[in-house]
Write a protein that holds these residues in place. Structure first.
Motif, mmCIF file in Angstrom:
data_model
loop_
_atom_site.group_PDB
_atom_site.id
_atom_site.type_symbol
_atom_site.label_atom_id
_atom_site.label_comp_id
_atom_site.label_asym_id
_atom_site.label_seq_id
_atom_site.Cartn_x
_atom_site.Cartn_y
_atom_site.Cartn_z
ATOM 1 N N SER A 74 0.848 -1.255 0.091
ATOM 2 C CA SER A 74 0.158 -0.022 -0.064
ATOM 3 C C SER A 74 0.854 1.184 -0.015
ATOM 4 O O SER A 74 1.860 1.285 0.500
ATOM 5 N N ARG A 119 -1.420 6.959 -6.312
ATOM 6 C CA ARG A 119 -0.965 5.688 -5.887
ATOM 7 C C ARG A 119 0.387 5.541 -6.747
ATOM 8 O O ARG A 119 1.061 4.769 -6.353
ATOM 9 N N ASP A 146 -6.356 -1.755 -4.515
ATOM 10 C CA ASP A 146 -6.011 -1.912 -3.466
ATOM 11 C C ASP A 146 -7.057 -1.944 -2.391
ATOM 12 O O ASP A 146 -7.752 -1.099 -2.301
ATOM 13 N N ASP A 149 -5.792 -0.137 1.420
ATOM 14 C CA ASP A 149 -5.985 1.447 1.568
ATOM 15 C C ASP A 149 -6.931 2.001 2.443
ATOM 16 O O ASP A 149 -8.335 1.766 2.152
#
Length: 361
Positions: A74, A119, A146, A149
């Motif tokens: 992350s 990101r 993701d 997150d």
């Protein structure tokens, strides 16, 4: 010296990669806007979670990592890796979108392109080759999906959306405990109440972050990485020679609850042979299983490597990842590999990784 068509092609690829890196910085600055929901100050930074620091594409393509896997992770504003302490070498990875400007959390949640740019990460790596040349790596990493997150966590978002309601309730609690009349407060009372309320909100965020970290460390995350490697006889890339480029697709997936994660990594690269021809290709796949928690876990891995004019090679590995301090991780591994008509190869590694910590700034 005459430059071949393939050399021009791959130098063009390097140029495109550098331009893409620059565009990420420009996009990050352009996207800097005011937050559009009632939000706690620096909400994006407070949503930072101390997950394991991932390996950087620029580092992996230089072979600084003994692992051939590009671990997903992350987003962190800054991550620094020191690989194989006895041999030297290191890498820097930054997220321009998170590092530059004020974050628009509303847009981050609702705008997929804005989230994609924020990101994205750029990595740089360097090491000294055995022949005295400087080896340089440049990489890009893109997060395609993701679930780890916290910035897109519904509970966290609701806390921000309901900030006024939450704050009013907390102010009442603080006033009651401090025996202050909330309808007849002095300027000093306001300061004391605000400090009390801010601490309580931070505590709520910290509790939420701990819960997310415990339950989401092994959730689904999918990333794409690209990198190029070059050799240079000086420190300013005046006489560089492009040597290799690579592509990774990697994903982490939960298994059997909160304790197990499966990583799948597919990678291909092409590099020059001794005649400076672009013929040396390599493909590999890695399947790694983690067991433990976010802060301490071990892994077992199986991998295969296919190389140009070589038989398929297989390997197994085991190791650990340990969160020793906020933003500081150590990891070690032992890797065994069997190649065609060669003795078994046993390698070890010990790496230290640093990243932006999760404190409430």
């Amino acid at each position: 010296m005459k430059v071949s068509f393939l050399e021009k092609k791959y130098r063009t690829g390097l140029f495109i990669l550098v331009i893409s890196s620059a565009l990420l910085f420009v996009s990050a600055s352009t996207f800097s806007q005011e937050i559009k929901i009632p939000e706690i100050d620096k909400a994006s930074e407070k949503a930072r979670i101390d997950y394991a620091v991932p390996s950087a594409p620029a580092s992996t393509i230089l072979g600084l990592e003994q692992d051939i896997i590009l671990k997903p992770g992350s987003i962190r504003e800054i991550a620094v890796s020191v690989q194989n302490l006895l041999e030297g070498g290191g890498a820097l990875e930054i997220a321009p979108g998170m590092l530059l400007g004020k974050q628009d959390l509303y847009k981050y949640i609702n705008d997929s392109w804005y989230r994609f740019v924020n990101r994205a990460r750029i990595s740089f790596a360097s090491k000294q080759s055995t022949t005295g040349e400087r080896e340089l790596g440049l990489g890009l990493r893109f997060t395609l999906y993701d679930e780890t997150d916290m910035r897109t966590n519904d509970t966290y978002t609701q806390l921000l959306v309901n900030k006024l309601h939450v704050y009013n309730e907390i102010i009442k609690q603080c006033a009651l405990e401090l025996k202050i009349d909330e309808f007849n407060m002095t300027e000093t009372d306001n300061i004391v109440i605000d400090e009390c309320a801010s601490k309580r909100v931070d505590m709520k965020i910290e509790e939420m972050r701990d819960s997310v970290k415990m339950n989401n460390w092994n959730k689904t995350i999918i990333e794409l990485g690209i990198a190029v490697a070059a050799f240079s006889t000086d420190s300013v890339l005046k006489n560089y020679s492009l040597a290799k480029h690579g592509l990774w697709v990697t994903g982490g997936f939960p298994l059997f609850g909160d304790d197990v994660q499966l990583l799948i990594n597919l990678h291909t690269n092409i590099q020059r042979n001794q005649l400076q021809q672009w013929t040396e290709w390599e493909m590999n796949g890695v399947f790694r299983g983690y067991y433990g928690s976010n802060s301490a876990k071990g892994f077992l891995e199986g991998d295969f490597i296919g190389k140009y004019q070589h038989e398929l090679a297989f390997g197994i590995a085991t190791g650990f990842e340990l969160n020793v301090l906020n933003g500081v991780w150590v990891e070690g591994s032992l890797h065994w590999q069997k190649e065609e008509q060669q003795e078994d190869v046993l390698t070890t590694s010990f790496n230290v990784r640093f990243a932006t910590p999760e404190w409430n700034f």
